[in-house]
Structure formats: structure tokens, C-alpha cells
Design an enzyme around this catalytic site. Sequence first.
Site, PDB file in Angstrom:
ATOM      1  N   ASP A 133       7.937  17.081  -7.920  1.00 39.74           N
ATOM      2  CA  ASP A 133       8.653  16.136  -7.430  1.00 39.74           C
ATOM      3  C   ASP A 133       9.789  16.864  -6.503  1.00 39.74           C
ATOM      4  OD1 ASP A 133      10.016  13.543  -6.989  1.00 39.74           O
ATOM      5  OD2 ASP A 133       8.737  12.835  -8.690  1.00 39.74           O
ATOM      6  N   HIS A 152       8.209  12.518  -2.105  1.00 40.88           N
ATOM      7  CA  HIS A 152       8.551  13.479  -3.242  1.00 40.88           C
ATOM      8  C   HIS A 152       8.357  14.859  -3.228  1.00 40.88           C
ATOM      9  CE1 HIS A 152      10.480  10.075  -5.398  1.00 40.88           C
ATOM     10  NE2 HIS A 152       9.375   9.300  -5.294  1.00 40.88           N
ATOM     11  N   GLU A 173       6.640   5.942  -2.963  1.00 43.47           N
ATOM     12  CA  GLU A 173       7.895   6.056  -2.391  1.00 43.47           C
ATOM     13  C   GLU A 173       8.153   7.013  -1.326  1.00 43.47           C
ATOM     14  OE1 GLU A 173      10.567   4.645  -6.409  1.00 43.47           O
ATOM     15  OE2 GLU A 173       9.908   6.652  -6.113  1.00 43.47           O
TER      16      GLU A 173
HETATM   17  C1  ACM Z   1       7.144   5.507  -9.536  1.00 44.52           C
HETATM   18  O1  ACM Z   1       7.930   4.737 -10.532  1.00 44.52           O
HETATM   19  N1  ACM Z   1       8.125   5.668  -8.611  1.00 44.52           N
HETATM   20  C2  ACM Z   1       5.663   5.477  -9.536  1.00 44.52           C
END
Ligand code: ACM
Length: 737
Positions: free
Chosen positions: A181, A254, A317
Site C-alpha cells: 500500500d 495505493h 481508489e
Molecule cells: C477499500 O476499502 N479501499 C477496498
Amino acid sequence: MKNCLSFLLSCLVYTSQAQVSSILPSPVTYVQSEGSFQINQALTVNPSEINSSLFTQLKELGTIYHQLRIEPNVQNAMLQFKKLENVKQDSYSINVAERITISYSSDASCYYAMTSLMQLMKRNENGLYTPKCFVKDFPNFQWRGLHLDVARHFFTVEEIKRFIDLMSYYKFNTFHWHLTDDQGWRIEIKKYPKLTEMGAWRDSTVDNHYTTVPRTYTKARYGGFYTQEQIKDVVAYAEAKYVTIVPEIEMPGHARAALAAYPEYSCTGKAQGVEGLWGIFDDIFCSKPASIQFLKDILDEVIPLFPGQYIHIGGDEAPKTRWHSCPKCQDIMKENHLKDEHELQSYFIRQMDAYVTAKGKKIIGWDEILEGGLSPNAAVMSWRGFDGGLEAAKQGHYVVMTPGSHCYFDHYQGKGKDEPLAIGGYTSLEKVFTFNPIPPDLGPEVSSYILGGQANIWTEYIPAFSKVEYMAYPRAIALSEALWCANKPTYDVFLSVLVQDHFPQLDQWKVNYSKSALKASVKTIRTNTGIELKSTEQSIENGKIKETSISFPFTRSKKKTKTETVTIHPEDESIRQTIQITNHLALGANVRFVTEPSPKYNGGDIVLVDGQFGARPWKGHEWIGFDTNVIVLEIDLGKVMKIHEIKVSFLQDENSWIHAPNQIVIESILPKRSDGIGMKEGPSIDGYAPNSEIWNLPYKGKTRTIRITISGEPEIPNGLPSEGNIPWIFIDEIQIN
Ligand code: ACM
Ligand code: ZN
């Protein structure tokens, strides 16, 4: 007739009680008969009836559950095993009569039977025994998962193994290991050593909740990673407990930790450190061929480490800001006739899909991978509710349901302010228990694509493994009930088995589980003179849930604001709750909403005058939320009073699209005559302060009804989350002094 009926009723009560076992998740069938089978200190087994790995696991389960010795006895074993053919996948049965017989269809089901047998055992003066009974059992869903984020906070190999131990005791079979991440890269990649030399370490970590401003940081090097040898060790460990590991390598978003080590694979090429703040960041992997190759090289090393079918490629995201202004990304869009950046993300994921599929594996990604078109072989993990999963299943793709509403174990599990810091949201034990990955009325054709469900444990606010346990347990047990058991008992039955049989077991294992589900529920009730807190709590007595209530009255105060504290269960930290009541003249007064709040955030008008302030980060129920930018409400004090100030408090949380208002106008209305007939206007005041959370409005004079008009921004300013939309306004209290 009456006698007959009462006999029948007592039989019904007897049989329905007799069918409840101490096994969780609850077995599909449990029939208890008279008597018990005494085991005492050792259980004998003919080791040739099962493979050596299962025999090792049985010995380990015996020790960990009960300090029970498992001893070989070829001729006359107490526990016998039989292999079943042509039965449901992973089904097993246990028959406890003159001896114990486990019949199983697969090695995994034999392991499940062993855990159930351990959970059946009880202790009397001679040692262990189990009730004579018959258990027939099989899982309802084939994907029963728990996820753990080791990027935001890192957990050691020993901690990961304990996590796997606990999940295997509750018949989970999938561990989703979130390995990369923005805040850390946690898996050794030999071709790209800087991923762990640089990407596994950050220089600072934000303190408190990330919405708390001004932000402060702990400036200490933080991180860690797993070598490939350690990964192999964990994978083998999990395999022996019938847990498959799904590794997650996040892309294209991420990616800040990877890009800290190899900035050349971003769009800008600009070097930035590993992120120390939580959230979503603009710098993601560029879609150029070199970045795609970099990720393929990484997958070349990841795939052989994990024998399971699925590789998770993230996909959530990923802001498209950089792609939008990157000449390389824009060229790729033109060359491939991609109409927008969502289609570019789809193009990106398709390349990964083809690569992983060619290696004999399958990709799974978060539901954002639906945007711009779903890649042909991809499975979807639906986290933003059920809809993404449903859409994917309708398109004939496999789906794992992990909706935030039921499956996010980084949410609070109790309403009290004593809960340790969490990201926000509220997902109670009971809510998890009610989870069904298949929404009602879905036909069998589409349902057949829903593999099961999973809880996600994001660790921004979970710096230590003991807190992982707190957030996961007992909610994971409720989830296992939801995923395993096709005919769940009622929540009350589940809770009573959990508390009576499993809490002591978790205590013995020193699991730091939460007792929030047993905390008293506290309601505020309006009275003639103020409010009353009514605390109701559940306890288990003779296998049944008993409710007890206590009330704490508060009379509205004519004096200056004063704060009183109610402590429920001061003697026991695990269920203690402290509630502060800030008394004022409008405590419990009648409130009239001229503007109706959003039904999503309307816990009743009493919330505005209950003397209690909302928690931060907000959990919803302590705030009244409006989705309009002008709000009018009236407070009736019941009689004319002399007041000197009106205080209104709001929430400012831009990440949740909640903005405090800019302007408040107070008008007052009071009767002309002492008998209440006729109305005249009282003094009015007007305050202006952009985005102020606390409004302290001095007021001189007498009044009875106060009309408050609150105005917020017409739309969220550019550059902030949800720009251009009407912001939410959240109010927690209107104090009158
Ligand atoms: C997530 O909670 N961004 C998959
Ligand atoms: Zn680019």
C-alpha cells in the site's frame, strides 16, 4: 387436554434447547441424546486412518483446546475416522455414542470435524467428556475469508500465524494478505530490492485520526517486510490448517511505497517518500509499458509463492489525476481508442488479467475494476456495498462480498466513547451476524457466482496485534456463522453460545477480544423536567439472554452549564462506559424540525438537546445530519426564560463531505401575556463565521421559542472531496444557558 398441551410444550422446549451445541459456527444439524462419552485425559486414535498432517493437527488441537493428549491405539481407538464419498463438498459428521466416529469427505472437512469435536468437549471431575450426539455439517459458502492489512501497520510472522490459527478454529478458509500500500511494501522481490530496502520503511506516521487537524506526526522510522522464505513458511503453515492465502499487490493506486523506491514507474517520475499519512494519493503507477512490465516482473515472483487460485491486484481508489495530465497515458488512450481514464484502468487490468491467466491463476480485484469494463477472467471483491458484486455476478463473474456495512472490521463495534480509536462507521456484532452475501430475491443463476464473503481489517488505527484481535473477535465468529451455517440460529442463541462457551476459550488463549456486544445499550429519553439515560444490558442466565435496565435522571439546570458523568460498570473495564451530560436550560426541550434531517442520520430530535456531544471521528448516531444547505429548527423551552447564550456545535469533516456552516440567525418568539396568549418577537441575533464547528452566540433577554436558521456553503469548493456537491451539515447539540 391442558396436561397434554403442557407436556407437548415442555417437549418442544426440551428439544429446541437440546439442539443447541457449543460449536461455532453452528453445525447444520445437531441432535443430542442421553448421556455422555467420557474421554478424561487422553483420546486414542488409530493414526493410520488419517494422513500424518491431520494427525499432527489433531494433536495440536488437543493441546491448544484442552491440554488433551492424543494417543495411538490401533485396535480399539476411542475416535475413529471414515472417509465419505459422493457427499456435499467439505461435509463431515460426528457421531458420539459408544465411541466417537468422524466421517469426512475431504481433508479440510476432517480438520473442521476435529475443531467441532474440540468445541463439543466439556470438563467434569474425571476430565473431558462430550455429550452423546450426532453432528452433520457442511459449509454454505466456499469463500470464508478474513483480510489483514500489513502495510499500514506491520505484523510479525508469529502474529500472522496466530491470526491464521484463530481463523482456522472458526472454519475460515481464506486469508487475504494485503501486502502493499502507500505506507509500506511488505514482500521481498528479488529483482527489485529497493521495494523492501526503501519501500518497506516510512519516516513518520500521522498521530490520532487523520481527520484531526492540525495533524501531528511521530517522526520515527517504521516498517518491516517478509522475506520470500518467510512467506513460504507462512503459506505452508496456513495450508496445513486448510487456509488458502490470497496475496494482494495493489495497482494501479495505493502505490506510493513502490513509487518511493522506483519513481520511474509513476507518471511524473518525481521521487517522494513512503507515505506517513492515511488516505488516497494522486501518484499511482503510470500505464506506460515499462510500468506494466515492472508489475509483471513482480507477479513473476509472487505467483510461485502462493499455491492458491487467486492473486488480488487491488484496483481500488486510484485517482486519475496523474493519468489525465500524463502524455504517455494520454497516448495510450488514443492508440487504444479508450474514451476516458476509467477505460484506461480497465485496459491496465486486462493486461494483468491476461498475464496472470496465462500462468494458470485468476485475478480478483476491488469493485472499482468494473469501471471502464470488467476484464474477462476477473473476479470481483465488492466492498462499496453489494451493487458492484451483483453487477459482476450478472455479467457471469465470480464475486466475494465484503460490503462495508457488514464486513469492515476497522469500524467501531460499540457505540460508547470508550471504544478505542477506529476509522469511523459502526458495524456491530449483530450486524455482522445478519450478513448474507446473497441479497434477497436473487435467482439461483446469479447467486451461483457469489463465492462467499470476507471481513476486511484495515490497520490505519491498529498499530498492535492485540488490537487486531480486539477488532476481529468476536466479530469474526459472527461472520463465520454467517458464511458457514445455512440455517443460522437466532442472534440470541448465537450470543449465548458465544458468551458461555467461546469467551472462556478465547480467555484461555489470551485473545484480546471485545466485549462491546455485551455493553449496556444506553438510550436518552425525554422527561417533563429534562432527560433520563436508560441503560439496558444483556446477561446470560441458564443459556438464555436476560435484560436488566437502570435509569439515570437529569433535571435541566437553571445554573451555569455543568457537566456530570455517569459510569456504567466502573468495576469492569471490558464493559465500562462513561457518559458525560452537559446540562443546560434546553436539556430535553421540544425541538421542531422545520427542515427535515436526512433519514440516514436522524436519531431523533432529542439528540440535539441530550447534553451529549458526538464522537470524533463521527459514528453517525450522535449527530443529526442534513443534506441541505439551509436548515431551520425551533426549540421550545416550555416557558419564558431569561437566557444569556446559545451554543451550537457542528462537525467539520471534509473527507466525509461534512462541512460546518457559515452563518446562523437566531430569532425568538415569546407570548405577549403571562397566560401565553398572543405572540411577539424577541431579540434576534446573527452570526457569520465560515466553517465554524462551535458557535457561541451571546443573547440578552427573555424568550420561550427560539428559531434557528443555519446556512452552509451552497456547494463544496473545488479541490475538496465531492467538489461541486451540496455539503452535509451535522449538528450534535444546541445548548442554551
Ligand atoms: C477499500 O476499502 N479501499 C477496498
Ligand atoms: Zn502516465
